[in-house]
Motif scaffolding. Structure first.
Motif, PDB file in Angstrom:
ATOM      1  N   VAL A 115       2.167   0.529  -7.322  1.00  0.00           N
ATOM      2  CA  VAL A 115       2.552   1.028  -5.998  1.00  0.00           C
ATOM      3  C   VAL A 115       2.621  -0.119  -4.999  1.00  0.00           C
ATOM      4  N   ILE A 171       5.484  -2.768  -5.503  1.00  0.00           N
ATOM      5  CA  ILE A 171       6.814  -2.326  -5.057  1.00  0.00           C
ATOM      6  C   ILE A 171       6.847  -2.184  -3.545  1.00  0.00           C
ATOM      7  N   TYR A 172       5.729  -1.713  -2.999  1.00  0.00           N
ATOM      8  CA  TYR A 172       5.663  -1.497  -1.553  1.00  0.00           C
ATOM      9  C   TYR A 172       5.918  -2.776  -0.783  1.00  0.00           C
ATOM     10  N   GLY A 219      19.430   4.213  -0.693  1.00  0.00           N
ATOM     11  CA  GLY A 219      19.184   3.427   0.499  1.00  0.00           C
ATOM     12  C   GLY A 219      18.083   2.405   0.266  1.00  0.00           C
ATOM     13  N   SER A 220      18.019   1.404   1.132  1.00  0.00           N
ATOM     14  CA  SER A 220      17.028   0.347   0.944  1.00  0.00           C
ATOM     15  C   SER A 220      15.938   0.419   2.004  1.00  0.00           C
ATOM     16  N   ASN A 221      15.759   1.613   2.611  1.00  0.00           N
ATOM     17  CA  ASN A 221      14.716   1.722   3.623  1.00  0.00           C
ATOM     18  C   ASN A 221      13.348   1.441   3.015  1.00  0.00           C
ATOM     19  N   PRO A 222      12.503   0.696   3.749  1.00  0.00           N
ATOM     20  CA  PRO A 222      11.151   0.487   3.237  1.00  0.00           C
ATOM     21  C   PRO A 222      10.377   1.791   3.319  1.00  0.00           C
ATOM     22  N   ALA A 223       9.412   1.950   2.408  1.00  0.00           N
ATOM     23  CA  ALA A 223       8.581   3.144   2.460  1.00  0.00           C
ATOM     24  C   ALA A 223       7.717   3.078   3.715  1.00  0.00           C
ATOM     25  N   PRO A 224       7.514   4.213   4.392  1.00  0.00           N
ATOM     26  CA  PRO A 224       6.774   4.183   5.665  1.00  0.00           C
ATOM     27  C   PRO A 224       5.304   3.805   5.484  1.00  0.00           C
ATOM     28  N   TRP A 255       2.590   4.929   7.027  1.00  0.00           N
ATOM     29  CA  TRP A 255       1.598   6.013   6.972  1.00  0.00           C
ATOM     30  C   TRP A 255       1.411   6.508   5.551  1.00  0.00           C
ATOM     31  N   TRP A 256       2.508   6.423   4.770  1.00  0.00           N
ATOM     32  CA  TRP A 256       2.376   6.867   3.389  1.00  0.00           C
ATOM     33  C   TRP A 256       1.493   5.913   2.596  1.00  0.00           C
ATOM     34  N   LEU A 309      -1.913   6.819   3.336  1.00  0.00           N
ATOM     35  CA  LEU A 309      -2.241   8.071   2.647  1.00  0.00           C
ATOM     36  C   LEU A 309      -2.676   7.806   1.213  1.00  0.00           C
ATOM     37  N   ILE A 310      -1.856   7.059   0.456  1.00  0.00           N
ATOM     38  CA  ILE A 310      -2.211   6.867  -0.957  1.00  0.00           C
ATOM     39  C   ILE A 310      -3.421   5.951  -1.069  1.00  0.00           C
TER      40      ILE A 310
END
Lengths: 482, 295
Positions: free
Chosen positions: B28, B31-32, B53-58, B60-61, B64-65
């Motif tokens: 995780v 890749i993040y 799309g190539s948006n980065p993962a937010p 807050w997520w 969360l994980i």
């Protein structure tokens, strides 16, 4: 779809089998939901079985679950998988005749299997009630489904494999594994077998199967549907490739462990229960990642939500997906489970997923897919909009009724009087249930009437038309050379 | 731990869990926080508008994980989860049950002791205890005897009438509840034949109605030959054997000629299970008070 972009040398996509599977899924949906409404009515008026064994709750309830999951759900998954895998690989289906075999054999299994359940023939394993001859047939058809799907992928003209195909692939592989292992049994007669497993092992295996059928069929499979049909309908790329890959692997990894949360505080080892708690909680993260990915994909195309019933269904289904995947991990925590276990809360949770997520996304997909399959406009957008509100109202009412029933059952059962005796007997509590059950029946009727509207609408759209023939496009893009 | 066949498997589970969770974390996070390269496939178009799309993962997520992972690690340190490791808290399901019993005893022990020792009259005078006793009956007995204790389905006796097949004294009722009862009425078809059964049934019905029967009535002869041993000369029954009275006009299995003929011809097996292990002294006392109350 545009003819000018087609590759004239290629064979046509095989879409007639898709049309057949979609139509059959709709028929199963109406039958399965009608059975659900009937058993809901039996819980309000128990004499509705008229003393007929085949009309009794125990038999009709398994018919309801089998028909909606394996009739409606799986037919829809097979149809949409066949449709999307061709278009994301730019090749026609591998072995199209085998695809027809899968389609027809699956319907025969369901028809005969449903009759066998009505006749009281059952292996007694939840969501795997069909007896051993059906289990073998299911395994064979499922492997054929895999051969077609992975065969098509192997021939693809685009090197990267699109994310919807990972989820459909996960569905095919994991369901094969859990179905075969859970169904291992020693046949005694043609319609009676004995499971290879007993006691606590049997329970753990059953819920390893049961929970992953929810995980990889009702969740993973339908995520495949979402990842193809949502961006297609929104005409936008999937929001974040990164989030989709993280979510896929975290989802696949943690789901497999979570099943024993159905067996908290039972005679299974403590470490099995603890790992199920932990993995169920981790599961929240990939579930919400997928929900965010889907919803953000629509952002920038919000205006479509005003006019496009198909997109409305799919976006709403993601909201329910988010709700159910939050509720699930919470219910897997032992102290919450003490209240929720063995109550109608579980039924409510299942249906917020089954109605709110699975059925709504499938309805949205069908409203998108059917007009494209036959090259016509949808017969009535107005009816589809009415269906949207019926589906939303039905799902909300259902879930509210079962929350009310389930939470009050759980709390009343735990309540003690001043002498240390249970304050309410089982009968006392059941006597307070009819209002909730009546509300649930009304909710089911509302939801079913919406499904019937859709059936009318889609059959009108399709009637007299033939599935149009489409060729794969001339390949372009970065990974085009295979 | 008892559920592991050998020590090896405890280690196996612990290693698989820890290594796979660590691998998931690494996957995780790698890749993040990977550089947003051009090889992520955003240029690829699969089907008309279908792309990635190539948006980065937010962020807050990510939190969360991360917090779920931290929670999981703490949980697996505190509670038994990693194979045979029993956790810092030494928590166990059996221990949880013992704790639950202990706190139950602390809260209710005294009042339950006093109920178990109280006289039935004093219990019967307390409406709260009687209401609680009714719920005990409903939970434990109602499934057969009905929640109003009026019996059911021509199978399970009415407990509110005067007739007590095994005796209506408090001590006898207590014995019935604690130890259960097995009544046996044998079938007489083979001995009496069809006519004999009918004649005897007719006689038994008349016995209850006080009718005058001639001494040479074949039913009476059969009764005196086969039935008196248990049901008595006058049909008064015998509570020691659980042989019901035939003259009180209470017919557990039905009072029609056909019902009585069937009872005589084929016999009956009345079974009351023992509840000694399913009820404690307090509950037995509550039931006795409730069953013998004056209505």
């Amino acid at each position: 779809m545009s003819a000018k972009n087609e590759n004239p040398k290629s064979e046509f996509y095989h879409d007639r089998v898709v049309t057949a599977l979609v139509m059959l899924a709709i028929v199963w949906a109406v039958l399965g939901m009608a059975a659900g409404v009937y058993v809901a009515a039996e819980l309000v008026w128990p004499t509705l079985d008229f003393g007929e064994p085949w009309l009794s709750f125990g038999r009709l309830r398994t018919v309801h679950t089998n028909v909606v999951i394996f009739g409606f759900g799986v037919s829809a998954l097979m149809g949409t998988a066949f449709y999307s895998v061709q278009r994301t690989c730019h090749v026609p289906l591998f072995l199209p005749r085998l695809a027809w075999f899968v389609c027809i054999a699956w319907q025969i299994i369901l028809l005969l299997g449903g009759l066998s359940l009505l006749a009281g023939i059952t292996s007694g394993k939840e969501y795997a009630e069909l007896e051993w001859p059906f289990d073998i047939a299911i395994a064979l058809v499922w492997v054929c489904f895999g051969i077609i799907f992975f065969g098509t992928i192997a021939q693809r003209k685009i090197k990267p494999i699109y994310v919807s195909n990972w989820f459909y692939g996960g569905l095919i592989i994991v369901i094969t594994m859990i179905h075969v292992v859970n169904s291992l049994a020693m046949p005694a007669t043609l319609f009676k077998s004995y499971s290879l497993f007993a006691g606590a092992q049997d329970a753990i295996l059953q819920w390893w199967y049961g929970h992953n059928a929810v995980g990889f069929l009702l969740t993973g499979g339908f995520l495949g549907m979402m990842y193809y049909f949502l961006p297609k309908q929104a005409e936008r790329p999937i929001w974040s490739y990164r989030l989709s890959i993280i979510a896929f692997w975290a989802f696949t990894y943690s789901y497999i462990w979570a099943g024993p949360h159905h067996l908290h505080y039972s005679a299974i080892p403590e470490w099995v229960q603890s790992l199920a708690v932990v993995m169920s909680l981790i599961l929240l993260a990939p579930s919400w990642a997928t929900m965010i990915n889907g919803i953000m994909t629509v952002s920038g195309a919000w205006q479509k939500l005003r006019t496009d019933p198909a997109l409305k269904f799919i976006v709403l289904s993601l909201a329910f997906y988010g709700l159910a995947t939050f509720e699930g991990p919470m219910m897997a925590i032992k102290s919450v489970n003490v209240v929720s276990h063995f109550t109608d809360w579980t039924i409510g949770h299942v249906h917020s997923g089954a109605l709110g997520w699975n059925a709504l996304i499938t309805f949205g997909t069908f409203y998108f897919l059917v007009p494209r399959l036959v090259g016509r406009e949808l017969y009535s957008v107005r009816l589809a909009n009415i269906h949207f509100w019926l589906a939303l109202a039905g799902t909300m009412l259902y879930v509210l009724a079962m929350w009310g029933a389930g939470v009050s059952q759980g709390l009343l059962w735990l309540s003690l009087d001043e002498f240390g005796e249970l304050r309410y007997s089982f009968r006392d509590i059941m006597a307070s249930m009819p209002p909730y059950y009546l509300l649930r029946l009304v909710a089911g009727l509302i939801f079913l009437s919406g499904a019937i509207l859709m059936t009318f609408n889609l059959f009108k759209t399709i009637s007299g038309a033939r599935t149009i023939q489409v060729r794969p496009p001339a390949v372009r893009g970065a990974g085009a050379s295979v | 731990m008892a559920d592991m066949p050998t020590d090896f498997w405890g280690g196996w589970i612990a290693v698989i869990t820890v290594v796979s969770l660590a691998a998931l974390c690494w996957f995780v996070f790698s890749i993040y926080f990977a550089a947003n390269g051009q090889d992520e496939g955003e240029a690829q178009v699969w089907d008309e508008t279908l792309g990635e799309g190539s948006n980065p993962a937010p962020m807050w997520w990510f939190w969360l994980i991360l917090s779920l992972m931290v929670f999981s690690v703490i949980y697996l340190i505190l509670y038994p989860g990693l194979g045979s490791y029993s956790g810092v808290l030494k928590w166990s399901q059996g221990g949880r049950l013992d704790e639950s019993f202990a706190s139950y005893r602390e809260q209710f022990g005294e009042v339950r002791q006093s109920i178990a020792k109280a006289t039935l009259e004093s219990l019967q005078e307390d409406p709260a205890i009687m209401a609680s006793a009714r719920r005990v009956f409903d939970r434990k007995c109602g499934i057969c005897h009905g929640s109003d204790a009026r019996g059911q389905a021509s199978r399970f006796p009415d407990l509110m009438d005067e007739a007590w097949q095994w005796g209506g004294d408090v001590a006898q009722i207590e014995k019935t509840i604690r130890s259960g009862r097995q009544a046996v009425m044998v079938g007489w078809q083979a001995v009496l034949g069809d006519d004999g059964v009918k004649q005897l049934a007719r006689y038994v019905r008349e016995l209850g109605q006080g009718g005058q029967t001639k001494d040479d009535d074949p039913g009476k002869t059969s009764y005196q030959q086969f039935c008196v041993a248990c049901h008595g000369v006058t049909g008064e029954g015998n509570i020691m054997l659980g042989a019901p009275s035939l003259v009180d006009d209470v017919w557990l299995y039905g009072d029609s000629a056909e019902d009585i003929e069937q009872t005589i011809a084929l016999g009956r097996n009345g079974f009351m299970p023992a509840f000694n292990d399913r009820l404690d002294d307090t509950q037995v006392r509550m039931l006795l008070a409730w069953l013998t109350r004056i209505q």
